[in-house]
Design a protein around this motif. Structure first.
Motif, PDB file in Angstrom:
ATOM      1  N   LEU A  32       0.809  -1.214   0.000  1.00  0.00           N
ATOM      2  CA  LEU A  32       0.000   0.000   0.000  1.00  0.00           C
ATOM      3  C   LEU A  32       0.845   1.268   0.000  1.00  0.00           C
ATOM      4  O   LEU A  32       0.524   2.239  -0.687  1.00  0.00           O
ATOM      5  CB  LEU A  32      -0.954  -0.001   1.195  1.00  0.00           C
ATOM      6  N   VAL A  33       1.925   1.268   0.760  1.00  0.00           N
ATOM      7  CA  VAL A  33       2.776   2.457   0.829  1.00  0.00           C
ATOM      8  C   VAL A  33       3.589   2.629  -0.453  1.00  0.00           C
ATOM      9  O   VAL A  33       3.467   3.650  -1.151  1.00  0.00           O
ATOM     10  CB  VAL A  33       3.722   2.398   2.051  1.00  0.00           C
ATOM     11  N   VAL A  68       8.914   4.450   7.689  1.00  0.00           N
ATOM     12  CA  VAL A  68       7.862   5.322   7.166  1.00  0.00           C
ATOM     13  C   VAL A  68       6.810   5.648   8.215  1.00  0.00           C
ATOM     14  O   VAL A  68       6.151   6.676   8.122  1.00  0.00           O
ATOM     15  CB  VAL A  68       7.189   4.789   5.876  1.00  0.00           C
ATOM     16  N   THR A  69       6.637   4.782   9.202  1.00  0.00           N
ATOM     17  CA  THR A  69       5.658   5.058  10.256  1.00  0.00           C
ATOM     18  C   THR A  69       6.275   5.800  11.438  1.00  0.00           C
ATOM     19  O   THR A  69       5.558   6.198  12.342  1.00  0.00           O
ATOM     20  CB  THR A  69       5.002   3.759  10.769  1.00  0.00           C
ATOM     21  N   PRO A  91      -0.985   4.952   4.674  1.00  0.00           N
ATOM     22  CA  PRO A  91      -2.375   5.012   5.143  1.00  0.00           C
ATOM     23  C   PRO A  91      -2.431   4.890   6.666  1.00  0.00           C
ATOM     24  O   PRO A  91      -1.437   4.547   7.307  1.00  0.00           O
ATOM     25  CB  PRO A  91      -3.031   3.795   4.473  1.00  0.00           C
ATOM     26  N   ASP A  92      -3.581   5.163   7.226  1.00  0.00           N
ATOM     27  CA  ASP A  92      -3.782   5.012   8.659  1.00  0.00           C
ATOM     28  C   ASP A  92      -3.997   3.529   8.940  1.00  0.00           C
ATOM     29  O   ASP A  92      -5.061   2.987   8.669  1.00  0.00           O
ATOM     30  CB  ASP A  92      -4.993   5.833   9.113  1.00  0.00           C
ATOM     31  N   SER A 102     -14.407   0.755  12.405  1.00  0.00           N
ATOM     32  CA  SER A 102     -13.507   0.041  13.297  1.00  0.00           C
ATOM     33  C   SER A 102     -14.261  -0.512  14.503  1.00  0.00           C
ATOM     34  O   SER A 102     -13.766  -1.387  15.195  1.00  0.00           O
ATOM     35  CB  SER A 102     -12.362   0.936  13.770  1.00  0.00           C
ATOM     36  N   GLN A 103     -15.452  -0.016  14.753  1.00  0.00           N
ATOM     37  CA  GLN A 103     -16.266  -0.480  15.862  1.00  0.00           C
ATOM     38  C   GLN A 103     -17.200  -1.622  15.475  1.00  0.00           C
ATOM     39  O   GLN A 103     -17.798  -2.248  16.324  1.00  0.00           O
ATOM     40  CB  GLN A 103     -17.099   0.682  16.417  1.00  0.00           C
ATOM     41  N   ALA A 104     -17.346  -1.878  14.171  1.00  0.00           N
ATOM     42  CA  ALA A 104     -18.253  -2.923  13.709  1.00  0.00           C
ATOM     43  C   ALA A 104     -17.868  -4.271  14.309  1.00  0.00           C
ATOM     44  O   ALA A 104     -16.722  -4.668  14.277  1.00  0.00           O
ATOM     45  CB  ALA A 104     -18.237  -2.993  12.185  1.00  0.00           C
TER      46      ALA A 104
END
Length: 107
Positions: A32-33, A68-69, A91-92, A102-104
């Motif tokens: 992804l990055v 990168v993070t 991305p986050d 994220s709560q699902a």
């Protein structure tokens, strides 16, 4: 996102190889990055920047991820303007508690 969204039809062979390698890193986070960066920037990178990108991609994915993070200090040889641009594609990876998705399923 499952992979590149950019056509490689207009790219020279070196850029095509880099684009493919950018999306086949070994760990999904680095796909992804690096892949996101390559999709957006590969057509505009000059030869020196392509060299820098290839040198970075030769490193271990886990190391690049930490750099990168910000989890680990970036080695001097990678402290470049291009590396800073790559960081913009991170991305986050940890959705916030306020994010309903994220709560699902966490009842």
């Amino acid at each position: 996102m499952t992979g590149t969204t950019r056509s490689s039809a207009d790219l020279d062979p070196r850029r095509r190889r880099i684009l493919v390698r950018a999306w086949r890193r070994g760990i999904r986070e680095m796909d992804l990055v690096i892949g996101g960066f390559a999709d957006a920037e590969i057509g505009t990178l000059d030869e020196a920047e392509l060299d820098q990108l290839e040198q970075l991609m030769a490193e271990e994915d886990a190391d690049i991820f930490r750099w990168v993070t910000g989890e680990a200090e970036t080695p001097d040889r990678f402290r470049t303007a291009m590396f800073d641009r790559i960081r913009a594609y991170v991305p986050d990876f940890e959705p916030s508690a306020a994010d309903p998705e994220s709560q699902a399923g966490q009842s």
